[in-house]
Design a protein around this motif. Structure first.
Motif, PDB file in Angstrom:
ATOM      1  N   TYR A 126       0.840  -1.192   0.000  1.00  0.00           N
ATOM      2  CA  TYR A 126       0.000   0.000   0.000  1.00  0.00           C
ATOM      3  C   TYR A 126       0.878   1.245   0.000  1.00  0.00           C
ATOM      4  O   TYR A 126       1.921   1.287   0.644  1.00  0.00           O
ATOM      5  N   LYS A 127       0.436   2.252  -0.753  1.00  0.00           N
ATOM      6  CA  LYS A 127       1.226   3.475  -0.828  1.00  0.00           C
ATOM      7  C   LYS A 127       0.668   4.491   0.166  1.00  0.00           C
ATOM      8  O   LYS A 127      -0.266   5.223  -0.137  1.00  0.00           O
ATOM      9  N   LYS A 136       7.472  20.534 -16.138  1.00  0.00           N
ATOM     10  CA  LYS A 136       7.974  19.385 -15.382  1.00  0.00           C
ATOM     11  C   LYS A 136       8.715  18.437 -16.311  1.00  0.00           C
ATOM     12  O   LYS A 136       8.554  18.496 -17.522  1.00  0.00           O
ATOM     13  N   THR A 137       9.510  17.543 -15.716  1.00  0.00           N
ATOM     14  CA  THR A 137      10.248  16.599 -16.546  1.00  0.00           C
ATOM     15  C   THR A 137       9.292  15.543 -17.087  1.00  0.00           C
ATOM     16  O   THR A 137       8.190  15.372 -16.587  1.00  0.00           O
ATOM     17  N   CYS A 140      -1.724  -2.173  -7.364  1.00  0.00           N
ATOM     18  CA  CYS A 140      -1.002  -0.898  -7.489  1.00  0.00           C
ATOM     19  C   CYS A 140      -0.718  -0.239  -6.144  1.00  0.00           C
ATOM     20  O   CYS A 140       0.092   0.671  -6.071  1.00  0.00           O
ATOM     21  N   THR A 168       5.205   3.644 -15.988  1.00  0.00           N
ATOM     22  CA  THR A 168       6.402   4.450 -16.014  1.00  0.00           C
ATOM     23  C   THR A 168       6.899   4.453 -17.453  1.00  0.00           C
ATOM     24  O   THR A 168       6.397   3.689 -18.277  1.00  0.00           O
ATOM     25  N   GLU A 179      11.345   5.024  -5.271  1.00  0.00           N
ATOM     26  CA  GLU A 179      11.900   4.444  -6.485  1.00  0.00           C
ATOM     27  C   GLU A 179      13.270   5.049  -6.802  1.00  0.00           C
ATOM     28  O   GLU A 179      14.185   4.355  -7.232  1.00  0.00           O
ATOM     29  N   ARG A 239      -3.630  12.927 -12.863  1.00  0.00           N
ATOM     30  CA  ARG A 239      -4.511  13.765 -12.073  1.00  0.00           C
ATOM     31  C   ARG A 239      -5.423  14.640 -12.902  1.00  0.00           C
ATOM     32  O   ARG A 239      -6.102  15.510 -12.357  1.00  0.00           O
ATOM     33  N   ARG A 243       5.567  -0.259 -13.090  1.00  0.00           N
ATOM     34  CA  ARG A 243       6.335  -0.197 -11.845  1.00  0.00           C
ATOM     35  C   ARG A 243       6.079  -1.375 -10.924  1.00  0.00           C
ATOM     36  O   ARG A 243       6.852  -1.632 -10.031  1.00  0.00           O
ATOM     37  N   LEU A 273      -3.426   5.457  -9.688  1.00  0.00           N
ATOM     38  CA  LEU A 273      -2.700   4.225  -9.380  1.00  0.00           C
ATOM     39  C   LEU A 273      -1.192   4.333  -9.509  1.00  0.00           C
ATOM     40  O   LEU A 273      -0.462   3.711  -8.755  1.00  0.00           O
ATOM     41  N   GLY A 274      -0.716   5.091 -10.470  1.00  0.00           N
ATOM     42  CA  GLY A 274       0.733   5.233 -10.638  1.00  0.00           C
ATOM     43  C   GLY A 274       1.400   3.940 -11.029  1.00  0.00           C
ATOM     44  O   GLY A 274       2.467   3.617 -10.539  1.00  0.00           O
ATOM     45  N   HIS A 289       9.236  12.449 -16.765  1.00  0.00           N
ATOM     46  CA  HIS A 289       8.790  11.439 -15.814  1.00  0.00           C
ATOM     47  C   HIS A 289       7.746  11.989 -14.859  1.00  0.00           C
ATOM     48  O   HIS A 289       6.777  11.321 -14.524  1.00  0.00           O
ATOM     49  N   SER A 290       7.917  13.223 -14.420  1.00  0.00           N
ATOM     50  CA  SER A 290       6.961  13.801 -13.468  1.00  0.00           C
ATOM     51  C   SER A 290       5.587  13.996 -14.092  1.00  0.00           C
ATOM     52  O   SER A 290       4.577  13.953 -13.389  1.00  0.00           O
ATOM     53  N   LYS A 324      -2.883   1.518  -4.492  1.00  0.00           N
ATOM     54  CA  LYS A 324      -3.787   2.648  -4.294  1.00  0.00           C
ATOM     55  C   LYS A 324      -5.128   2.351  -4.943  1.00  0.00           C
ATOM     56  O   LYS A 324      -5.222   1.497  -5.808  1.00  0.00           O
ATOM     57  N   ARG A 325      -6.130   3.085  -4.501  1.00  0.00           N
ATOM     58  CA  ARG A 325      -7.469   2.844  -5.044  1.00  0.00           C
ATOM     59  C   ARG A 325      -7.741   3.715  -6.266  1.00  0.00           C
ATOM     60  O   ARG A 325      -8.417   3.295  -7.191  1.00  0.00           O
ATOM     61  N   CYS A 363       2.864   8.968  -4.729  1.00  0.00           N
ATOM     62  CA  CYS A 363       3.145   8.245  -5.967  1.00  0.00           C
ATOM     63  C   CYS A 363       4.275   7.251  -5.781  1.00  0.00           C
ATOM     64  O   CYS A 363       4.409   6.307  -6.553  1.00  0.00           O
ATOM     65  N   PRO A 366       7.506  14.633  -7.913  1.00  0.00           N
ATOM     66  CA  PRO A 366       6.675  15.264  -8.942  1.00  0.00           C
ATOM     67  C   PRO A 366       5.857  16.469  -8.449  1.00  0.00           C
ATOM     68  O   PRO A 366       5.846  17.489  -9.114  1.00  0.00           O
ATOM     69  N   PHE A 388       2.652  11.513 -13.484  1.00  0.00           N
ATOM     70  CA  PHE A 388       1.789  11.649 -12.307  1.00  0.00           C
ATOM     71  C   PHE A 388       0.848  12.833 -12.452  1.00  0.00           C
ATOM     72  O   PHE A 388      -0.239  12.834 -11.894  1.00  0.00           O
TER      73      PHE A 388
END
Lengths: 186, 383
Positions: free
Chosen positions: A32-33, B50-51, B141, B151, A84, B61, B156, B147-148, B53-54, B143-144, A79, A54, B57
């Motif tokens: 869980y995160k 942002k880069t 993942c 990548t 990571e 959203r 991930r 999810l993230g 990779h960022s 998260k509910r 995240c 981020p 995320f």
């Protein structure tokens, strides 16, 4: 019709789809995160997490003797990018999710990492654990070239400015030469 | 002279801020205006700061319900810029999470739709079943929502053997309850009376308005990006694209219902054929200077990403075209001639997502309306 309602009510009683949450605590699944936390023994204060975060929830501030890494839960998006990216395996997402606080200032975690002072001029230039960890990382390579670790200690204990001073230059050049020769021998 | 009923931007009946101005004669809607833009957050501009990779995320959203859709589309577009292909296992895991999310989105929509027409018992049923799917997402993942999982160059998190057993067990439960939902929708006479022949969007109109997703498929337009331009593991799985010809709310509902069964099938196939291998690429190249498009079939329709790169570590421009942007255009033709009581369910039937939409403002005026003040206002504002 009434039979269906009764059936559904009985089924819900036997196998409820909700839990009595505050009384009966919720345990998240593995992986869980939740809120991220620093590992005080492992963190070297390099600031990689602050650079990659981020939403920009992790910041650091350099004071006279310590580097203050701060993670603001109000901005955190959970995240897991810090976990990571961390080269030292020093930040981990925990299972904590109940993060409501009365004071905004309480919604953060962090770590204070002491700085290392240049042994020549006394200026701060690198977090102390990071220097130690770097030394440990190159130890194996140095052993391969039969150079004792102690020979390097003075060289990396001076700040970049002092390292190129007239006083330190000969030692630095000698060390480089030893490295090149050792490499040629190998 | 028709009466004007304003709804919104902040109104108890709306879950997100939007503005509807309906012109009515008695109960009948004769014209109207739809105004969006209250949820503008400047995501496209933020993405350029942002880069690469960022932004994954950040893209997640854009919308809470369809977050993996956004991150998958974004990563696929950037992967096209980098000229890399994710490993096979990553492509299958992406497909599994993608379809699981489609299941939860559709079940959520069924709940909301039932709630809009006052059938709250069914609403509770649907959301109870949805919980099983959210549990799957939490197990995979962590998260509910948001999810993230994606990548650049892979995923991930892995799907382990325990996860696989867990998902397969849950899929059996979901299939059983989906059959129950199908029974409710096809057999309940009251429900049918509320949604049959209401909010009709003809095939012609659907083509003219360029609607996408279940809204288009409910009107008989046969489009689906998963089949037309396969990505991830879709070339390797078998599924059908359900089409309904009527174009009313019932048709759109049935399309979504059939998609639930297709999604369950896709997840089962992908789990069965899950290849072994690495999860993501070890090293990533810099994206080449240039531009790339990415398309995925989101739960609401086709989602499109356009990214222009100048070879640095930040995108120069990110354009997001969400399905709700085009589908919202179809709201007015659906509403004309219907009664006010049907407005909530017509609104809900395209599954609008205001926060998805509000990177642009769209304007439409009623055909029989004499007031066009709003249009000119907006024109002045945005010129």
């Amino acid at each position: 019709m009434k039979k269906n309602i009764l059936l559904e009510a009985l089924r819900s009683l036997a196998n409820p789809s909700t839990t009595k949450y505050p009384k009966q605590p919720y345990v998240p699944t593995d992986g869980y995160k939740g809120a991220a936390e620093y590992d005080k023994d492992k963190c070297v204060g390099c600031g990689a997490c602050a650079q990659e975060c981020p939403p920009g929830a992790i910041t650091y501030e350099d004071t006279e003797s310590t580097r203050k890494l701060r993670l603001n839960y109000g901005l955190c998006s959970f995240c897991g990018r810090c976990e990571e990216i961390c080269p030292w395996d020093a930040i981990h997402l925990t299972k904590k999710f109940e993060l409501a606080v009365y004071d905004r200032k309480d919604a953060e975690t962090g770590i204070d990492v002491p700085f290392f002072e240049c042994i020549d001029c006394g200026r701060i230039f690198l977090p102390e654990p990071q220097m130690r960890a770097s030394l440990e990382r190159v130890e194996k390579t140095l052993a391969k070239y039969k150079i004792p670790k102690e020979d390097l200690v003075h060289l990396i204990s001076v700040c970049p400015r002092c390292a190129f001073s007239v006083k330190n230059m000969p030692e630095r050049r000698m060390f480089m030469r030893r490295l090149v020769e050792a490499k040629a021998d190998a | 002279m028709p009466t004007v009923i304003p709804i919104g931007p902040f109104h108890p009946a709306l879950k997100e801020a939007s503005f509807f101005k309906l012109q009515v004669e008695g109960e009948k809607i004769v014209g109207g205006d739809v105004k969006f833009g209250y949820m503008h957050r400047g995501i496209e501009d933020l993405a350029t700061q942002k880069t690469y990779h960022s932004v994954i995320f950040l893209a997640e959203r854009v919308c809470g319900i369809c977050n993996t859709v956004h991150s998958t589309c974004y990563t696929q577009t950037v992967e096209a810029l980098m000229n890399i292909e994710p490993p096979d296992r990553a492509r299958y895991i992406r497909t599994i999470v993608f379809e699981t999310e489609r299941l939860q989105s559709h079940l959520l929509w069924f709940g909301v739709g039932m709630h809009e027409i006052g059938y709250d018992t069914a609403y509770m049923y649907m959301w109870r079943e949805r919980e099983h799917i959210v549990e799957i997402l939490e197990a995979i993942c962590g998260k509910r929502v948001n999810l993230g999982i994606n990548t650049l160059g892979g995923v991930r998190r892995d799907i382990t053997v325990e996860h696989r057993r867990f998902i397969e067990a849950k899929m059996d439960i979901i299939e059983k309850s989906a059959k129950k939902i199908a029974k409710i929708i096809t057999e309940d006479r009251i429900l049918k009376g509320r949604v049959k022949d209401i909010g009709v969007l003809t095939k012609d109109d659907a083509r003219k308005l360029c609607v996408v997703g279940p809204t288009a498929r409910g009107s008989g337009v046969d489009i689906d990006t998963r089949r037309d331009e396969p990505y991830a593991a879709y070339p390797n799985v078998e599924f059908e694209v359900p089409i309904e010809e009527n174009g009313d709310i019932l048709a759109r509902t049935l399309v979504r219902l059939k998609e639930i069964f297709q999604s369950i099938g896709i997840i089962r196939q992908a789990l069965k054929n899950l290849p072994e291998g690495p999860l993501s690429l070890e090293e990533l190249p810099y994206p080449r200077a240039g531009e790339a498009f990415g398309r995925v079939e989101a739960h609401r329709g086709e989602l499109l990403y356009y990214i222009r790169s100048n070879g640095s570590n930040r995108p120069e421009r990110v354009k997001i075209r969400t399905p709700s942007v085009v589908n919202n255009n179809a709201l007015l033709p659906m509403m004309l001639g219907e009664t006010i009581a049907d407005v909530p369910i017509i609104l809900a039937s395209i599954d609008p997502c205001m926060s998805c939409t509000d990177r642009v403002t769209l304007i439409d005026t009623g055909r029989n309306s004499e007031r066009e003040i709003l249009l000119s206002d907006i024109r002045k504002q945005f010129r």
